[in-house]
Design a protein around this motif. Structure first.
Motif, PDB file in Angstrom:
ATOM      1  N   VAL A  57      49.238  34.408  36.188  1.00 21.04           N
ATOM      2  CA  VAL A  57      49.668  35.577  35.413  1.00 21.04           C
ATOM      3  C   VAL A  57      48.662  35.818  34.301  1.00 21.04           C
ATOM      4  O   VAL A  57      48.363  34.917  33.516  1.00 21.04           O
ATOM      5  CB  VAL A  57      51.084  35.376  34.841  1.00 21.04           C
ATOM      6  CG1 VAL A  57      51.531  36.602  34.060  1.00 21.04           C
ATOM      7  CG2 VAL A  57      52.074  35.068  35.969  1.00 21.04           C
ATOM      8  N   VAL A  58      48.125  37.047  34.257  1.00 23.24           N
ATOM      9  CA  VAL A  58      47.104  37.420  33.273  1.00 23.24           C
ATOM     10  C   VAL A  58      47.550  38.670  32.518  1.00 23.24           C
ATOM     11  O   VAL A  58      48.352  39.453  33.015  1.00 23.24           O
ATOM     12  CB  VAL A  58      45.735  37.674  33.956  1.00 23.24           C
ATOM     13  CG1 VAL A  58      45.233  36.422  34.644  1.00 23.24           C
ATOM     14  CG2 VAL A  58      45.804  38.818  34.947  1.00 23.24           C
TER      15      VAL A  58
ATOM     16  N   ASP B  74      42.186  47.032  39.348  1.00 20.49           N
ATOM     17  CA  ASP B  74      40.796  46.572  39.425  1.00 20.49           C
ATOM     18  C   ASP B  74      40.617  45.247  38.679  1.00 20.49           C
ATOM     19  O   ASP B  74      39.905  44.358  39.142  1.00 20.49           O
ATOM     20  CB  ASP B  74      39.837  47.618  38.861  1.00 20.49           C
ATOM     21  CG  ASP B  74      39.689  48.831  39.770  1.00 20.49           C
ATOM     22  OD1 ASP B  74      39.989  48.717  40.983  1.00 20.49           O
ATOM     23  OD2 ASP B  74      39.269  49.887  39.269  1.00 20.49           O
ATOM     24  N   ASP B  75      41.272  45.126  37.519  1.00 20.05           N
ATOM     25  CA  ASP B  75      41.216  43.871  36.758  1.00 20.05           C
ATOM     26  C   ASP B  75      41.784  42.723  37.591  1.00 20.05           C
ATOM     27  O   ASP B  75      41.206  41.635  37.650  1.00 20.05           O
ATOM     28  CB  ASP B  75      42.034  43.970  35.459  1.00 20.05           C
ATOM     29  CG  ASP B  75      41.491  44.989  34.485  1.00 20.05           C
ATOM     30  OD1 ASP B  75      40.266  45.225  34.474  1.00 20.05           O
ATOM     31  OD2 ASP B  75      42.309  45.552  33.710  1.00 20.05           O
ATOM     32  N   VAL B  76      42.915  42.968  38.229  1.00 18.65           N
ATOM     33  CA  VAL B  76      43.558  41.942  39.051  1.00 18.65           C
ATOM     34  C   VAL B  76      42.641  41.534  40.198  1.00 18.65           C
ATOM     35  O   VAL B  76      42.483  40.347  40.490  1.00 18.65           O
ATOM     36  CB  VAL B  76      44.930  42.427  39.571  1.00 18.65           C
ATOM     37  CG1 VAL B  76      45.478  41.501  40.648  1.00 18.65           C
ATOM     38  CG2 VAL B  76      45.920  42.545  38.421  1.00 18.65           C
ATOM     39  N   ALA B  77      42.008  42.514  40.850  1.00 19.80           N
ATOM     40  CA  ALA B  77      41.106  42.215  41.965  1.00 19.80           C
ATOM     41  C   ALA B  77      39.920  41.372  41.501  1.00 19.80           C
ATOM     42  O   ALA B  77      39.554  40.382  42.156  1.00 19.80           O
ATOM     43  CB  ALA B  77      40.619  43.509  42.606  1.00 19.80           C
TER      44      ALA B  77
ATOM     45  N   VAL C 118      38.889  33.642  40.251  1.00 22.47           N
ATOM     46  CA  VAL C 118      39.773  32.480  40.320  1.00 22.47           C
ATOM     47  C   VAL C 118      39.637  31.796  41.673  1.00 22.47           C
ATOM     48  O   VAL C 118      39.539  30.569  41.765  1.00 22.47           O
ATOM     49  CB  VAL C 118      41.240  32.889  40.043  1.00 22.47           C
ATOM     50  CG1 VAL C 118      42.216  31.800  40.474  1.00 22.47           C
ATOM     51  CG2 VAL C 118      41.425  33.218  38.561  1.00 22.47           C
ATOM     52  N   SER C 119      39.615  32.578  42.742  1.00 20.72           N
ATOM     53  CA  SER C 119      39.487  32.026  44.089  1.00 20.72           C
ATOM     54  C   SER C 119      38.191  31.231  44.235  1.00 20.72           C
ATOM     55  O   SER C 119      38.184  30.113  44.764  1.00 20.72           O
ATOM     56  CB  SER C 119      39.547  33.149  45.119  1.00 20.72           C
ATOM     57  OG  SER C 119      39.436  32.634  46.423  1.00 20.72           O
ATOM     58  N   ALA C 120      37.094  31.791  43.756  1.00 23.39           N
ATOM     59  CA  ALA C 120      35.801  31.109  43.841  1.00 23.39           C
ATOM     60  C   ALA C 120      35.817  29.794  43.055  1.00 23.39           C
ATOM     61  O   ALA C 120      35.314  28.772  43.520  1.00 23.39           O
ATOM     62  CB  ALA C 120      34.690  32.022  43.333  1.00 23.39           C
ATOM     63  N   THR C 121      36.440  29.823  41.890  1.00 22.58           N
ATOM     64  CA  THR C 121      36.525  28.617  41.063  1.00 22.58           C
ATOM     65  C   THR C 121      37.372  27.547  41.743  1.00 22.58           C
ATOM     66  O   THR C 121      37.000  26.370  41.763  1.00 22.58           O
ATOM     67  CB  THR C 121      37.107  28.958  39.681  1.00 22.58           C
ATOM     68  OG1 THR C 121      36.241  29.897  39.047  1.00 22.58           O
ATOM     69  CG2 THR C 121      37.264  27.720  38.817  1.00 22.58           C
TER      70      THR C 121
ATOM     71  N   PRO D 241      46.903  24.307  52.516  1.00 20.73           N
ATOM     72  CA  PRO D 241      46.668  25.744  52.359  1.00 20.73           C
ATOM     73  C   PRO D 241      47.558  26.332  51.247  1.00 20.73           C
ATOM     74  O   PRO D 241      48.664  25.852  50.999  1.00 20.73           O
ATOM     75  CB  PRO D 241      47.066  26.333  53.713  1.00 20.73           C
ATOM     76  CG  PRO D 241      47.114  25.192  54.655  1.00 20.73           C
ATOM     77  CD  PRO D 241      47.380  23.969  53.856  1.00 20.73           C
ATOM     78  N   TYR D 242      47.037  27.358  50.604  1.00 28.21           N
ATOM     79  CA  TYR D 242      47.804  28.031  49.560  1.00 28.21           C
ATOM     80  C   TYR D 242      47.501  29.523  49.581  1.00 28.21           C
ATOM     81  O   TYR D 242      46.486  29.966  50.106  1.00 28.21           O
ATOM     82  CB  TYR D 242      47.512  27.444  48.177  1.00 28.21           C
ATOM     83  CG  TYR D 242      46.108  27.695  47.683  1.00 28.21           C
ATOM     84  CD1 TYR D 242      45.821  28.798  46.872  1.00 28.21           C
ATOM     85  CD2 TYR D 242      45.069  26.837  48.021  1.00 28.21           C
ATOM     86  CE1 TYR D 242      44.524  29.025  46.425  1.00 28.21           C
ATOM     87  CE2 TYR D 242      43.780  27.058  47.574  1.00 28.21           C
ATOM     88  CZ  TYR D 242      43.518  28.151  46.778  1.00 28.21           C
ATOM     89  OH  TYR D 242      42.242  28.384  46.334  1.00 28.21           O
ATOM     90  N   VAL D 243      48.417  30.274  49.015  1.00 25.52           N
ATOM     91  CA  VAL D 243      48.248  31.713  48.837  1.00 25.52           C
ATOM     92  C   VAL D 243      48.087  31.951  47.345  1.00 25.52           C
ATOM     93  O   VAL D 243      48.891  31.467  46.542  1.00 25.52           O
ATOM     94  CB  VAL D 243      49.467  32.492  49.386  1.00 25.52           C
ATOM     95  CG1 VAL D 243      49.354  33.971  49.078  1.00 25.52           C
ATOM     96  CG2 VAL D 243      49.632  32.251  50.876  1.00 25.52           C
ATOM     97  N   LEU D 244      47.053  32.695  46.972  1.00 27.90           N
ATOM     98  CA  LEU D 244      46.801  33.015  45.574  1.00 27.90           C
ATOM     99  C   LEU D 244      47.394  34.386  45.257  1.00 27.90           C
ATOM    100  O   LEU D 244      47.139  35.356  45.966  1.00 27.90           O
ATOM    101  CB  LEU D 244      45.290  33.034  45.293  1.00 27.90           C
ATOM    102  CG  LEU D 244      44.849  33.514  43.912  1.00 27.90           C
ATOM    103  CD1 LEU D 244      45.392  32.601  42.817  1.00 27.90           C
ATOM    104  CD2 LEU D 244      43.322  33.604  43.859  1.00 27.90           C
ATOM    105  N   GLU D 245      48.193  34.420  44.212  1.00 30.37           N
ATOM    106  CA  GLU D 245      48.782  35.685  43.750  1.00 30.37           C
ATOM    107  C   GLU D 245      48.427  35.845  42.280  1.00 30.37           C
ATOM    108  O   GLU D 245      48.783  34.995  41.454  1.00 30.37           O
ATOM    109  CB  GLU D 245      50.300  35.636  43.921  1.00 30.37           C
ATOM    110  CG  GLU D 245      51.026  36.855  43.399  1.00 30.37           C
ATOM    111  CD  GLU D 245      52.528  36.695  43.508  1.00 30.37           C
ATOM    112  OE1 GLU D 245      53.187  36.497  42.464  1.00 30.37           O
ATOM    113  OE2 GLU D 245      53.045  36.752  44.642  1.00 30.37           O
ATOM    114  N   VAL D 246      47.722  36.908  41.936  1.00 31.78           N
ATOM    115  CA  VAL D 246      47.371  37.193  40.550  1.00 31.78           C
ATOM    116  C   VAL D 246      48.119  38.454  40.142  1.00 31.78           C
ATOM    117  O   VAL D 246      48.095  39.463  40.866  1.00 31.78           O
ATOM    118  CB  VAL D 246      45.849  37.391  40.372  1.00 31.78           C
ATOM    119  CG1 VAL D 246      45.526  37.766  38.927  1.00 31.78           C
ATOM    120  CG2 VAL D 246      45.096  36.130  40.771  1.00 31.78           C
ATOM    121  N   SER D 247      48.804  38.403  39.009  1.00 34.79           N
ATOM    122  CA  SER D 247      49.573  39.564  38.560  1.00 34.79           C
ATOM    123  C   SER D 247      49.631  39.599  37.037  1.00 34.79           C
ATOM    124  O   SER D 247      49.235  38.655  36.360  1.00 34.79           O
ATOM    125  CB  SER D 247      50.989  39.515  39.140  1.00 34.79           C
ATOM    126  OG  SER D 247      51.686  38.410  38.619  1.00 34.79           O
ATOM    127  N   SER D 248      50.155  40.693  36.526  1.00 33.98           N
ATOM    128  CA  SER D 248      50.411  40.799  35.095  1.00 33.98           C
ATOM    129  C   SER D 248      51.865  40.412  34.852  1.00 33.98           C
ATOM    130  O   SER D 248      52.674  40.400  35.783  1.00 33.98           O
ATOM    131  CB  SER D 248      50.131  42.226  34.609  1.00 33.98           C
ATOM    132  OG  SER D 248      50.972  43.141  35.280  1.00 33.98           O
TER     133      SER D 248
END
Length: 166
Positions: free
Chosen positions: A42-43, A52-55, A61-64, A75-82
């Motif tokens: 959560v950001v 665009d910020d989320v993308a 984050v994924s690369a890190t 395996p995991y699913v990454l979810e980034v949201s506000s």
């Protein structure tokens, strides 16, 4: 990865990555989801977060995470949201971002007060409580919650509530 230690490790790893994108890292949670795990990041920032910020932060984050192997082999699913409207207001920046919103503030003495945030500064928040200003220092607050309003006062004024429709 459900322990506080794992959460702390992920927060420490991801905070500079999210910060480099001009955002604040508000929370990280990992929950089981079948054979996988769901990693929620959560950001937020002043002025809000765009798609665009989320993308962009998702990619960083994924690369890190891939480079650090922080999530291990499962395996995991990454979810980034506000944050949602139900996010508790616990930090001065949360209160600042909620200026003009109606909130319920829980106080350390066990009482609560409801009012509209008028202003914030480094030490506290000013609420309009039934038309009267009330200053509350952050040290006297435990948390607050934005109250859902289906029609805000300033929306009614903008609509010209004088009975003329058209």
């Amino acid at each position: 990865m459900g322990s506080a230690t794992s959460r702390d490790r992920l927060m420490k790893l991801l905070e500079p990555v999210v910060g480099a994108e001009g955002l604040d890292l508000e929370d990280v949670t990992v929950t089981p989801a079948g054979k996988r795990r769901l990693l929620r990041v959560v950001v937020d920032r002043d002025g809000g977060v765009s798609l665009d910020d989320v993308a962009e932060v998702s990619h960083a984050v994924s690369a890190t995470l891939d480079a650090d192997d922080a999530m291990g082999a499962t395996p995991y699913v990454l979810e980034v949201s506000s944050p949602g409207v139900d996010r508790p207001l616990t930090e001065p920046r949360h209160w600042r971002r909620a200026v003009k919103r109606l909130v319920k503030a829980d106080l350390r003495d066990g009482t609560a007060v409801e009012g509209r945030i008028v202003a914030t500064d480094e030490t506290g928040v000013e609420l309009d409580v039934d038309g009267a200003p009330r200053r509350i220092d952050y040290e006297d607050l435990t948390r607050g919650r934005v109250q859902v309003e289906f029609r805000r006062l300033d929306d009614a004024e903008d609509d010209g509530e004088d009975g003329d429709e058209g």
